[in-house]
Write an enzyme that holds these catalytic residues in place. Structure first.
Site, PDB file in Angstrom:
ATOM      1  N   HIS A   1       0.618   0.272 -10.106  1.00  0.00           N
ATOM      2  CA  HIS A   1      -0.348  -0.470  -9.281  1.00  0.00           C
ATOM      3  C   HIS A   1      -0.917  -1.664 -10.051  1.00  0.00           C
ATOM      4  O   HIS A   1      -2.134  -1.854 -10.165  1.00  0.00           O
ATOM      5  CB  HIS A   1      -1.475   0.442  -8.812  1.00  0.00           C
ATOM      6  CG  HIS A   1      -2.164  -0.072  -7.579  1.00  0.00           C
ATOM      7  ND1 HIS A   1      -2.703   0.745  -6.609  1.00  0.00           N
ATOM      8  CD2 HIS A   1      -2.406  -1.342  -7.152  1.00  0.00           C
ATOM      9  CE1 HIS A   1      -3.243   0.008  -5.645  1.00  0.00           C
ATOM     10  NE2 HIS A   1      -3.068  -1.266  -5.963  1.00  0.00           N
TER      11      HIS A   1
ATOM     12  N   GLU B   1      -2.776   8.159  -6.511  1.00  0.00           N
ATOM     13  CA  GLU B   1      -2.708   7.399  -7.755  1.00  0.00           C
ATOM     14  C   GLU B   1      -3.708   7.950  -8.764  1.00  0.00           C
ATOM     15  O   GLU B   1      -4.867   8.177  -8.394  1.00  0.00           O
ATOM     16  CB  GLU B   1      -2.974   5.919  -7.476  1.00  0.00           C
ATOM     17  CG  GLU B   1      -1.911   5.304  -6.580  1.00  0.00           C
ATOM     18  CD  GLU B   1      -2.172   3.865  -6.194  1.00  0.00           C
ATOM     19  OE1 GLU B   1      -1.210   3.190  -5.793  1.00  0.00           O
ATOM     20  OE2 GLU B   1      -3.344   3.434  -6.275  1.00  0.00           O
TER      21      GLU B   1
ATOM     22  N   ARG C   1       0.840  -1.185   0.000  1.00  0.00           N
ATOM     23  CA  ARG C   1       0.000   0.000   0.000  1.00  0.00           C
ATOM     24  C   ARG C   1       0.882   1.246   0.000  1.00  0.00           C
ATOM     25  O   ARG C   1       1.918   1.284   0.679  1.00  0.00           O
ATOM     26  CB  ARG C   1      -0.919   0.029   1.231  1.00  0.00           C
ATOM     27  CG  ARG C   1      -2.091  -0.946   1.167  1.00  0.00           C
ATOM     28  CD  ARG C   1      -3.121  -0.534   0.125  1.00  0.00           C
ATOM     29  NE  ARG C   1      -4.286  -1.402   0.103  1.00  0.00           N
ATOM     30  CZ  ARG C   1      -4.406  -2.488  -0.662  1.00  0.00           C
ATOM     31  NH1 ARG C   1      -3.405  -2.843  -1.445  1.00  0.00           N
ATOM     32  NH2 ARG C   1      -5.513  -3.213  -0.642  1.00  0.00           N
TER      33      ARG C   1
END
Length: 308
Positions: free
Chosen positions: A284, A262, A233
């Protein structure tokens, strides 16, 4: 039954055949806040990935009975508000274990093996113009005998540990929850893990115990030859401090898949290192193998079949 997927773009071209069988299925690639209200006015099931489900959202969805999280983390869903309205919340756990573990170790091997340096050495033409058949100037590091430090020893951490063991690495871990339930590998304090590890990989949730866990003072404890990987994370390592540590040579390199914001902003300090070869990025994607996304879609279908 009307089923609405509000931000399906993250699933790519994954077939959602099993969900389609369960009712009227409408799939939107993405939506803004107002669109999320308008598109759920008459649905019984809402599938979300990052869309925020709170009291205001629920006010616009009077028929809603089930919220399916297209993933594991449910930070975007107010479960208390849902509970007060008898709206069930279901997520999918375990679908991406193999995918994330593979991505994490891909990054570890690329960092230890100088993979992108060698690739560029050949593609740039430097190798072709040389006089010898190899490049002895930048030797890579063997994994055998090195210490792999894992932050968070859940299912993914344990999978990564087994891969590290297969590559001859000594595995230690730091339990962010303090439970140290895994007895197969030594549980150590964070400082010991930082000082001993040649490669550190993060597989912990983001919470009050892990936010900013690794900052500048922690980077100073690490070996200058060490590498850091985060496929867990964003925000567990302090991004500004990581950039500083890389610029100052406190660690050899890093590979980061998850970020505080993000997509990663162009003005992030991580995008402006003195030597960008010290960092590897991925957007990601650790959870996104074709197989993992299909498992996710199929498990979401199962969650809907369970009803309410």
């Amino acid at each position: 039954m009307k089923i609405v997927f509000l931000d399906a773009a993250t699933m790519g071209d994954t077939p959602m055949t099993e969900i389609e069988k369960l009712g009227e299925f409408i799939c939107y690639p993405d939506c803004d806040r107002q669109q999320s209200f308008e598109r759920c006015t008459d649905c019984e099931v809402a599938i979300v990935n990052k869309v925020r489900v709170d009291d205001e959202f629920l006010d616009h969805a009077p028929k809603l009975r089930l919220v399916c999280e297209a993933g594991t983390g449910i930070n975007n869903i107010d479960t208390i508000a849902c509970g007060k309205r008898n709206v069930i919340v279901r997520n999918v756990a375990g679908y991406s274990t193999d995918s994330v573990a593979q991505c994490a170790f891909m990054h570890i091997l690329n960092l230890l093996g100088n993979a992108f340096y060698y690739d560029n050495f050949v593609k740039s033409g430097v190798y072709s113009q040389g006089k010898i058949h190899t490049d002895p100037s930048n030797p890579f590091t063997e994994s055998t005998g090195k210490v792999l430090g894992i932050v968070g020893m859940g299912a993914i951490g344990q999978k990564v540990a087994s891969i590290g063991k297969a590559f001859g690495m000594e595995v230690i871990y730091y339990s962010t929850s303090g439970t140290s339930h895994c007895t197969e590998y030594p549980s150590v304090g964070l400082e010991e893990l930082l000082r001993r590890s040649d490669a550190i990989t993060i597989h912990a949730p983001y919470n009050e115990r892990t936010a900013g866990l690794i900052g500048y003072e922690q980077f100073k404890m690490m070996k200058r030859s060490a590498v850091l990987v985060n496929t867990g994370r964003g925000g567990i390592e302090v991004e500004e401090d990581l950039a500083r540590a890389l610029d100052e040579g406190l660690i050899k390199g890093a590979a980061i898949d998850v970020f505080v914001k993000e997509p990663l902003p162009l003005d992030s300090p991580l995008m402006h290192l003195k030597d960008m070869s010290r960092i590897i990025f991925s957007p990601h994607i650790a959870w996104t193998t074709r197989e993992a996304r299909q498992r996710l879609a199929d498990e979401m279908a199962n969650n809907i079949r369970m009803g309410w």
